[in-house]
Motif scaffolding. Sequence first.
Motif, PDB file in Angstrom:
ATOM      1  N   ASN A   1       0.872  -1.010   0.119  1.00 37.68           N
ATOM      2  CA  ASN A   1       0.006  -0.144  -0.010  1.00 37.68           C
ATOM      3  C   ASN A   1       0.732   1.090  -0.187  1.00 37.68           C
ATOM      4  N   LYS A   2       2.309   1.132  -0.141  1.00 36.87           N
ATOM      5  CA  LYS A   2       2.787   2.136   0.020  1.00 36.87           C
ATOM      6  C   LYS A   2       3.634   2.590  -1.265  1.00 36.87           C
ATOM      7  N   TYR A   3       3.825   3.858  -1.595  1.00 42.75           N
ATOM      8  CA  TYR A   3       4.494   4.127  -2.672  1.00 42.75           C
ATOM      9  C   TYR A   3       5.882   4.634  -2.570  1.00 42.75           C
ATOM     10  N   ALA A   4       6.818   3.787  -3.248  1.00 42.33           N
ATOM     11  CA  ALA A   4       8.369   4.284  -3.053  1.00 42.33           C
ATOM     12  C   ALA A   4       8.560   5.281  -3.916  1.00 42.33           C
ATOM     13  N   LEU A   5       8.088   5.344  -4.938  1.00 40.21           N
ATOM     14  CA  LEU A   5       8.077   6.491  -6.028  1.00 40.21           C
ATOM     15  C   LEU A   5       6.670   6.975  -6.358  1.00 40.21           C
ATOM     16  N   ASP A   6       6.221   8.292  -6.236  1.00 39.65           N
ATOM     17  CA  ASP A   6       5.093   8.571  -6.444  1.00 39.65           C
ATOM     18  C   ASP A   6       4.826   9.626  -7.479  1.00 39.65           C
ATOM     19  N   GLY A   7       4.904   9.505  -8.591  1.00 37.78           N
ATOM     20  CA  GLY A   7       4.791  10.556  -9.806  1.00 37.78           C
ATOM     21  C   GLY A   7       6.181  11.151  -9.949  1.00 37.78           C
ATOM     22  N   LEU A   8       7.124  10.755 -10.077  1.00 36.22           N
ATOM     23  CA  LEU A   8       8.436  11.442  -9.884  1.00 36.22           C
ATOM     24  C   LEU A   8       8.908  11.883 -11.516  1.00 36.22           C
ATOM     25  N   ASP A   9       9.535  12.824 -11.623  1.00 33.74           N
ATOM     26  CA  ASP A   9      10.043  13.457 -12.751  1.00 33.74           C
ATOM     27  C   ASP A   9      11.454  13.760 -12.594  1.00 33.74           C
ATOM     28  N   LEU A  10      12.172  13.663 -13.541  1.00 30.38           N
ATOM     29  CA  LEU A  10      13.568  13.787 -13.401  1.00 30.38           C
ATOM     30  C   LEU A  10      14.391  13.938 -14.723  1.00 30.38           C
ATOM     31  N   ARG A  11      15.164  14.952 -15.003  1.00 28.54           N
ATOM     32  CA  ARG A  11      15.933  14.881 -16.121  1.00 28.54           C
ATOM     33  C   ARG A  11      17.452  15.422 -15.844  1.00 28.54           C
ATOM     34  N   VAL A  12      18.205  14.625 -16.699  1.00 30.14           N
ATOM     35  CA  VAL A  12      19.720  14.752 -16.106  1.00 30.14           C
ATOM     36  C   VAL A  12      20.434  14.786 -17.626  1.00 30.14           C
ATOM     37  N   ALA A  13      21.340  16.098 -17.783  1.00 31.18           N
ATOM     38  CA  ALA A  13      21.978  16.255 -18.838  1.00 31.18           C
ATOM     39  C   ALA A  13      23.259  15.515 -19.112  1.00 31.18           C
ATOM     40  N   ARG A  14      23.547  15.081 -20.364  1.00 27.24           N
ATOM     41  CA  ARG A  14      24.709  14.376 -20.736  1.00 27.24           C
ATOM     42  C   ARG A  14      26.112  14.935 -20.257  1.00 27.24           C
ATOM     43  N   GLY A  15      26.961  14.163 -19.600  1.00 27.61           N
ATOM     44  CA  GLY A  15      28.199  14.788 -19.362  1.00 27.61           C
ATOM     45  C   GLY A  15      28.182  15.424 -18.000  1.00 27.61           C
ATOM     46  N   THR A  16      27.286  15.284 -17.123  1.00 28.09           N
ATOM     47  CA  THR A  16      27.156  15.897 -15.903  1.00 28.09           C
ATOM     48  C   THR A  16      26.990  14.936 -14.948  1.00 28.09           C
ATOM     49  N   VAL A  17      27.051  15.463 -13.465  1.00 24.23           N
ATOM     50  CA  VAL A  17      27.006  14.655 -12.309  1.00 24.23           C
ATOM     51  C   VAL A  17      25.842  15.286 -11.624  1.00 24.23           C
ATOM     52  N   HIS A  18      24.628  14.282 -11.224  1.00 17.80           N
ATOM     53  CA  HIS A  18      23.362  14.696 -10.857  1.00 17.80           C
ATOM     54  C   HIS A  18      23.197  13.833  -9.420  1.00 17.80           C
ATOM     55  N   ALA A  19      23.030  14.453  -8.433  1.00 12.32           N
ATOM     56  CA  ALA A  19      22.938  13.903  -7.105  1.00 12.32           C
ATOM     57  C   ALA A  19      21.463  13.803  -6.669  1.00 12.32           C
ATOM     58  N   LEU A  20      21.083  12.558  -6.364  1.00 10.69           N
ATOM     59  CA  LEU A  20      19.642  12.307  -5.605  1.00 10.69           C
ATOM     60  C   LEU A  20      20.032  12.267  -4.210  1.00 10.69           C
ATOM     61  N   LEU A  21      19.308  13.332  -3.318  1.00  9.56           N
ATOM     62  CA  LEU A  21      19.669  13.207  -1.833  1.00  9.56           C
ATOM     63  C   LEU A  21      18.504  13.089  -1.136  1.00  9.56           C
TER      64      LEU A  21
ATOM     65  N   ARG B   1      11.114  -3.062 -12.588  1.00  8.68           N
ATOM     66  CA  ARG B   1      10.198  -2.477 -13.401  1.00  8.68           C
ATOM     67  C   ARG B   1       9.489  -1.362 -12.920  1.00  8.68           C
ATOM     68  N   PRO B   2       9.239  -0.215 -13.587  1.00 12.21           N
ATOM     69  CA  PRO B   2       8.101   0.935 -12.883  1.00 12.21           C
ATOM     70  C   PRO B   2       6.822   0.420 -12.863  1.00 12.21           C
ATOM     71  N   GLY B   3       6.019   0.896 -12.115  1.00 13.52           N
ATOM     72  CA  GLY B   3       4.769   0.492 -11.994  1.00 13.52           C
ATOM     73  C   GLY B   3       3.942   1.520 -12.573  1.00 13.52           C
ATOM     74  N   GLY B   4       4.453   2.628 -13.405  1.00 18.22           N
ATOM     75  CA  GLY B   4       3.707   3.463 -14.286  1.00 18.22           C
ATOM     76  C   GLY B   4       4.755   4.680 -14.632  1.00 18.22           C
ATOM     77  N   GLY B   5       4.498   5.328 -15.629  1.00 17.32           N
ATOM     78  CA  GLY B   5       5.270   6.670 -16.007  1.00 17.32           C
ATOM     79  C   GLY B   5       6.288   5.856 -17.309  1.00 17.32           C
TER      80      GLY B   5
ATOM     81  N   ASP C   1      11.710  13.130  -1.143  1.00 17.99           N
ATOM     82  CA  ASP C   1      11.048  12.696   0.235  1.00 17.99           C
ATOM     83  C   ASP C   1       9.900  12.337  -0.309  1.00 17.99           C
ATOM     84  N   GLY C   2       9.653  11.171   0.506  1.00 25.14           N
ATOM     85  CA  GLY C   2       8.508  10.513   0.391  1.00 25.14           C
ATOM     86  C   GLY C   2       8.006   9.952  -1.150  1.00 25.14           C
ATOM     87  N   GLY C   3       9.315   9.728  -1.945  1.00 28.43           N
ATOM     88  CA  GLY C   3       8.835   9.297  -3.072  1.00 28.43           C
ATOM     89  C   GLY C   3       8.763  10.399  -4.230  1.00 28.43           C
ATOM     90  N   ARG C   4       8.863  11.455  -3.776  1.00 24.15           N
ATOM     91  CA  ARG C   4       8.809  12.542  -4.817  1.00 24.15           C
ATOM     92  C   ARG C   4      10.060  13.365  -4.757  1.00 24.15           C
TER      93      ARG C   4
END
Length: 321
Positions: free
Chosen positions: A16-36, A55-59, A209-212
């Motif tokens: 019943n718990k969403y680990a990811l809840d409608g998450l959006d993200l874009r990362v440009a080539r040749g960069t470092v992107h941190a998920l904190l 496998r994602p549940g959606g998106g 935080d909370g999958g978002r």
Amino acid sequence: MTDVIVVEGVRKRYGNKYALDGLDLRVARGTVHALLGPNGAGKTTLVRILSTLLRPGGGRVEVAGHDVVTGAREVRRRIGLLGQHAALDEELGGHQNLEMFGRLYHLGTRHARVRADELLERFGLADTGRKAVKRYSGGMRRRLDLAASLITEPEVLFLDEPTTGLDPRGRTEVWEAVRSLVGGGTTVLLTTQYLEEADQLADGISLLDGGRIVAGGTADELKALAGGDRIDVVLRDGGQLGAAVALLPLARAEISVDVDRRLLSAPVVDRMKALAGVVRALEEAGMEAEDVALRRPTLDEVFLRLTADGDLAPDPAKEAV
């Protein structure tokens, strides 16, 4: 720049718990992107989806131009993954480990041997390549594990909390290795609980935080969300904290007090005017300060302001001081 990672509306639910809840993200080539984010924020779940292990549940999710579900084979050809725990044979030498990984990736014996030599040199391990991994330091093991993830020269590298458990020296060694990779054109997605790590390495940071994603931007942009510059005052006599709050030319409602550290902290608009005013007020009141300093907000303060609990890991480098 071209986005090499594209995540749109991704969901993943466990029970019943969403680990990811409608998450959006874009990362440009040749960069470092941190998920904190704290434990349970969804960082590792997202990395497992991006690396086709889950496998994602959606998106929709694309890595290096390929969908992680319908084009999983093509994605795997273009990525490397460094998990939270080293995947090395302790009894074998560094060179033997890398050769083994090369053969597992079907490079062939000769190509695997050459690639092992190249990576040991690249990560400063050439002199220890014949030594058994069980005799490596923590930082050396992590660098070797990082080298193993690069056997196939991936376009995109996923690092899931790569410095957890390392001492300050080991962490610095891994940071230098990551900077070298990005300098060579590799795109890196880094998950971490260590605020300083994101500050040191990342071109862009996403706070989870909370999958978002609750906020994103450069380190400076995120710090600006916490209220701009601050002034910190450490008094020699902690018993004077209350009097100082009433006396100093600062907005009282915004002054934070740390009794144990004898510290007052408050946001300021005009840095130099605030500094001069505080120093003058302390002198006139006969209060002695051990330190008065202007600083930018930390990522700790950003996270505490933007999330429910701000339960991030302490910086071990600072704890060791």
